[in-house]
Design an enzyme around this catalytic site. Structure first.
Site, PDB file in Angstrom:
ATOM      1  N   ASP A   1      56.843  67.384  76.929  1.00 35.94           N
ATOM      2  CA  ASP A   1      56.400  68.626  78.353  1.00 35.94           C
ATOM      3  C   ASP A   1      57.468  68.311  79.609  1.00 35.94           C
ATOM      4  O   ASP A   1      57.451  66.731  80.041  1.00 35.94           O
ATOM      5  CB  ASP A   1      55.303  68.676  78.252  1.00 35.94           C
ATOM      6  CG  ASP A   1      55.031  70.196  78.762  1.00 35.94           C
ATOM      7  OD1 ASP A   1      55.906  70.965  79.346  1.00 35.94           O
ATOM      8  OD2 ASP A   1      54.408  71.268  78.470  1.00 35.94           O
TER       9      ASP A   1
ATOM     10  N   GLU B   1      45.930  83.507  87.021  1.00 35.80           N
ATOM     11  CA  GLU B   1      46.341  82.588  85.686  1.00 35.80           C
ATOM     12  C   GLU B   1      47.261  82.913  85.446  1.00 35.80           C
ATOM     13  O   GLU B   1      47.756  83.165  84.804  1.00 35.80           O
ATOM     14  CB  GLU B   1      45.074  83.419  85.353  1.00 35.80           C
ATOM     15  CG  GLU B   1      45.672  85.412  84.297  1.00 35.80           C
ATOM     16  CD  GLU B   1      44.220  85.517  82.808  1.00 35.80           C
ATOM     17  OE1 GLU B   1      43.754  84.654  82.515  1.00 35.80           O
ATOM     18  OE2 GLU B   1      44.670  86.639  82.694  1.00 35.80           O
TER      19      GLU B   1
END
Length: 892
Positions: A287, A635
């Protein structure tokens, strides 16, 4: 003499014939030699497409220096000119359509895909998305572009478990159930990677491996623990299916630690499980900037230097670095004997194998996927598929007294709410750039051309988070003109004389195929807008800039903010008190170096009354559609946002924001027929709505045609059949601590409370009845369990049914309450019956013990089949379908 003369003549003739034959032979062999010379010659063996990929890869690596090897292990790998290796950027996204790469078809967000419960449909979507990806790639290559978001290696899908509704990135997943996620993921991966025996269509990447689902704000330092049972029963099955069934070619390791090891440096995850146990032979990518977490202060701090971090990651199996840690630190690590060069070669073998399998070193004409024309991008066929998936993702949560579908003859309708006309609420995160933004407001207006549409915003999305919209030309000045002066440059730094100067009435640009300048061969360009802002109303304002790459905003000659690219569009803003008529100087500097350029100059008045206009709109309408929910602006992934109920991308509360609850209560009090449409990426505790609003439709972030799907359901042009892929809880108090990764009291499998709406819930406009359930009374452990049942559409209209097959181990309190083992979405015409058959394998009904091992044991197995889970009453029940249950004996 005559005899001898004849013999001499014959000899001469024979000699002449022999010479002629010799000449012909020489010419023939000369021709063969000439043809051999026409066979292409290669400077290096790896350039020869007739050789096996393994041989070509090893030859290529053999040619490289250590410095060159390390350079190819970073996501933005540079060219190696002496070997004829072009630059390649490994970073691409296609979570729900090709993202950040110009125009593309935007499909519903991942959670919406999960709500379709239609795995084969995701294969179709994967095929469409990879079609667009291939077509775009070749177009970019033809234009000399090889940058970020222009390649063929995609960091999709996200198959993490959505174990907690507070997680902001849960919207990217297919839900909370390992089996549902695995079926969806396998189909999407297969659609993406294609079916060619030699060349991958694109590379898919299963992420984030493993035990990763929030919180966002502490992901760089968290160290999660689980039991072996939870690890192998819940967190790993979708990844195992991706590897073993879909042959996914890439896996992305997660930011967090698991059992003290960083996931991108985990022997357990990357060596033992992924490669040794599952036989994964693709490559692992970190990542982004996760390797830096190994050593940076305040994070994992597993080692002290970037060289040690790079050595640790590579030695444990992370081949590709999204970030800047490997180069040059990995070279130093080899020279300092921290890691063997053999490990570098192994990682590079995996990486270059992927590039060869994508056909990057073969003539385009030999690669099957190069024949895909650019016309597939944003094509009618892909639009139709996006519409279909959006429709199938709609979940009707409540329909009291069959208030839905609405009558199309309605003369006036109020469309109210912060998501009624919101573009972000269509798209979710990791989205592409669509050519269409069919919001609920637009779609309802299109469907009811004769009706009066009364629109009002009604409320902010949350306290302190107003809906930003484009600053209109009426308050912008550029000399005598309305708007701002725009200057455009063919460089990134606003240098030299502008290529173009014009007046832009507003700054609201999303460039897809076109660019602001003609003959702009590169994606690097910059723009500058100058002028004045003259507000027409006194008040407190939020002023912002949304940009795809980077920019600066000056207000009255003061730099208010500056942001540089982090590979995704974002919005920066500041708050200020303004007076009507007061003149303020504006300067915006924007530059782009990606292929998805966009810039919007936006604002919102913070202290305006949004409620009164909404009440007025409702009062003068026959029916009200309330479009509420959340927004991907608050979000999502690791955000700076901290508001009431929201915490840096995650949520601290799971109910609707207070602003929206107040609006909903005021509107419902008017006594008008009211429909609540929710647009969000995670479960919402809409308890008051469940008790008081007659109809609730869950629409998720439904893609560029999401408004059409919503309108089709509301007015009966489509019969909804979506099912919840997550549990809707009543309160955050029902949940364990966010950082607790044990599955106890989580998801439908282990939650012992009373959900608001259960996993698998969803209503229809027709009714389905199950009958003639046939299962053996007793089965020997190790044998398949055969199940057959009949399903009938007993209603008056055609519709889809989602058949759900669950098992429960009776008398075993430590086991799941029930487990999904099969599902199927079927279409039944009115009064039609279908007989269905399913087989439950021993692997599916085996128990995962405390050691994480699969074990078959005698006992009683409860099997249920229907359009829902069994055992719920009242609002949590689904009255438009039924369920049948049978207990059987498992014998050793």
């Amino acid at each position: 003499m005559n005899f001898n003369r004849n013999r001499g003549t014959q000899f001469v003739v024979c000699l002449a014939s022999f010479r002629l034959i010799l000449v012909i032979a020489l010419l023939f062999f000369s021709s063969c030699t000439t043809n051999e010379k026409e066979v292409p010659s290669y400077e290096f063996k790896f350039q020869d497409p007739s050789l096996k990929i393994e041989e070509r890869v090893q030859d290529l690596i053999h040619q490289m220096t250590l410095t060159e090897k390390v350079s190819q292990m970073r996501y933005d790998a540079p060219a190696i000119d002496r070997l004829g290796i072009p630059e390649y950027n490994w970073w691409n996204e296609c979570l729900h359509g090709v993202a950040r790469a110009g125009e593309a078809t935007v499909f519903p967000q991942g959670i919406g895909m999960g709500a379709t419960w239609n795995a084969p449909l995701l294969f179709e979507m994967g095929t469409a998305v990879s079609d667009e990806a291939r077509a775009k790639h070749y177009k970019f290559i033809s234009e000399g572009k090889r940058g970020i978001y222009q390649g063929l290696t995609f960091w999709t899908p996200n198959i993490n478990i959505f174990r907690d509704p507070r997680w902001g990135r849960g919207q990217e997943t297919y839900g909370e159930d390992p089996y549902l996620i695995s079926r969806m993921g396998v189909n999407y991966i297969k659609g993406l990677q294609g079916d060619d025996s030699k060349f991958l269509k694109v590379v898919a990447t299963a992420k984030h491996f493993a035990v990763h689902s929030g919180p966002e704000k502490s992901r760089h330092e968290d160290n999660f623990q689980t039991s072996d049972k939870d690890l192998f029963e819940t967190y790993l099955p979708a990844f195992e299916a991706a590897v073993k069934e879909a042959n996914v070619h890439s896996v992305m390791c997660a930011y967090n630690r698991f059992r003290d090891e960083a996931c991108c440096g985990s022997n357990l995850l990357l060596h033992k499980i992924l490669r040794d146990d599952w036989g994964f032979d693709g490559y692992v990518v970190s990542d982004c900037w996760a390797i830096n977490d190994f050593w940076e202060p305040g994070k994992h701090e597993l080692v002290k230097t970037p060289e040690e971090a790079s050595a640790l990651a590579v030695s444990r199996g992370t081949d590709l670095n999204c970030g800047d840690c490997y180069d040059p630190n990995l070279k130093e690590a080899v020279l300092k004997k921290m890691v063997d060069e053999d490990k570098i070669d192994l990682a590079l073998t995996r990486l270059m194998t992927a590039r060869f399998k994508l056909g990057m070193f073969d003539p385009e004409k030999d690669v099957k996927w190069s024949k895909i024309p650019y016309s597939v991008v944003a094509s009618k066929g892909h639009y139709d598929l996006s519409k279909k998936i959006a429709r199938e993702s709609m979940v009707l949560l409540k329909n009291q007294n069959n208030i839905l579908p609405l009558n199309k003859n309605v003369r006036s309708i109020a469309v109210i709410g912060p998501n009624a006309n919101s573009k972000p609420a269509l798209l979710g995160n990791y989205n592409g750039t669509p050519n269409n933004y069919n919001t609920p407001l637009k779609a309802i207006a299109d469907k009811l051309p004769s009706a009066t549409i009364n629109y009002a915003l009604g409320s902010d999305i949350a306290i302190g988070w107003p809906m930003l919209h484009t600053i209109p030309s009426s308050v912008l000045r550029n000399g005598a003109s309305k708007g701002l002066k725009g200057e455009y440059f063919k460089n990134r730094n606003w240098e030299g004389t502008p290529e173009l100067i014009r007046n832009d009435s507003v700054v609201d640009f999303i460039w897809t195929l076109e660019r602001p300048l003609e003959n702009l061969n590169a994606d690097d360009f910059s723009a500058k807008w100058t002028g004045q802002l003259v507000p027409n109303e006194t008040g407190k304002y939020r002023i912002g800039l949304r940009a795809g790459s980077a920019g600066k905003l000056y207000f009255d000659n003061e730099l208010k903010f500056e942001f540089s690219d982090d590979h995704r569009p974002k919005t920066e803003y500041f708050d200020i008190d303004l007076k009507e008529g007061q003149i303020h100087d504006i300067k915006i500097e924007y530059y782009n170096y990606h292929v998805d350029p966009q810039a919007q100059f936006v604002w919102a008045k913070m202290d305006q009354d949004l409620l009164t206009p909404a009440i007025d709109a409702a009062r003068k309408s026959e029916v009200v559609v309330l479009c509420l929910g959340l927004s991907p602006d608050i979000e999502g992934e690791e955000m700076p946002v901290q508001l009431e109920g929201f915490d840096k991308g995650d949520r601290s509360e799971i109910k609707l924001p207070r602003t929206q609850i107040e609006l909903m209560k005021k509107i419902q009090a008017l006594g008008k027929p009211t429909i609540l449409v929710l647009m969000n990426g995670s479960a919402l505790a809409v308890n008051w709505a469940a008790d008081n609003v007659p109809a609730i439709l869950e629409a998720w972030y439904p893609g560029e045609f999401g408004g059409n799907a919503i309108a089709d359901v509301l007015f009966g042009d489509y019969n909804p059949a979506g099912r919840l892929p997550v549990t809707f809880y009543k309160s955050v108090n029902d949940l364990p601590d966010f950082k607790n990764y044990n599955m106890e009291n989580r998801t439908y499998k282990y939650f012992k409370g009373d959900p608001l709406f259960p996993f698998g819930h969803g209503l229809s406009y027709t009714n389905f009845t199950y009958s003639n359930l046939n299962i053996q009374d007793m089965v020997s452990t190790g044998s398949d369990i055969e199940v057959s049942v009949e399903v009938k559409n007993t209603g008056a209209i055609d519709g889809d049914e989602v058949v759900q097959l669950y098992i429960s181990h009776e008398g075993r309190p430590n086991e799941a309450i029930r487990t999904l083992v099969a599902f199927e979405r079927i279409h039944l015409k009115a009064n039609q019956t279908k007989k269905l058959k399913y087989s439950i394998s021993p692997t599916q009904y085996a128990i995962i013990n405390a050691d994480g091992k699969s074990k078959l044991e005698a006992g009683v197995l409860v099997i249920s089949i229907g359009g829902k889970q069994p055992g719920f009453k009242g609002l949590s029940d689904t009255n438009s379908t039924s369920v049948l249950t049978k207990r059987i004996s498992l014998k050793q």
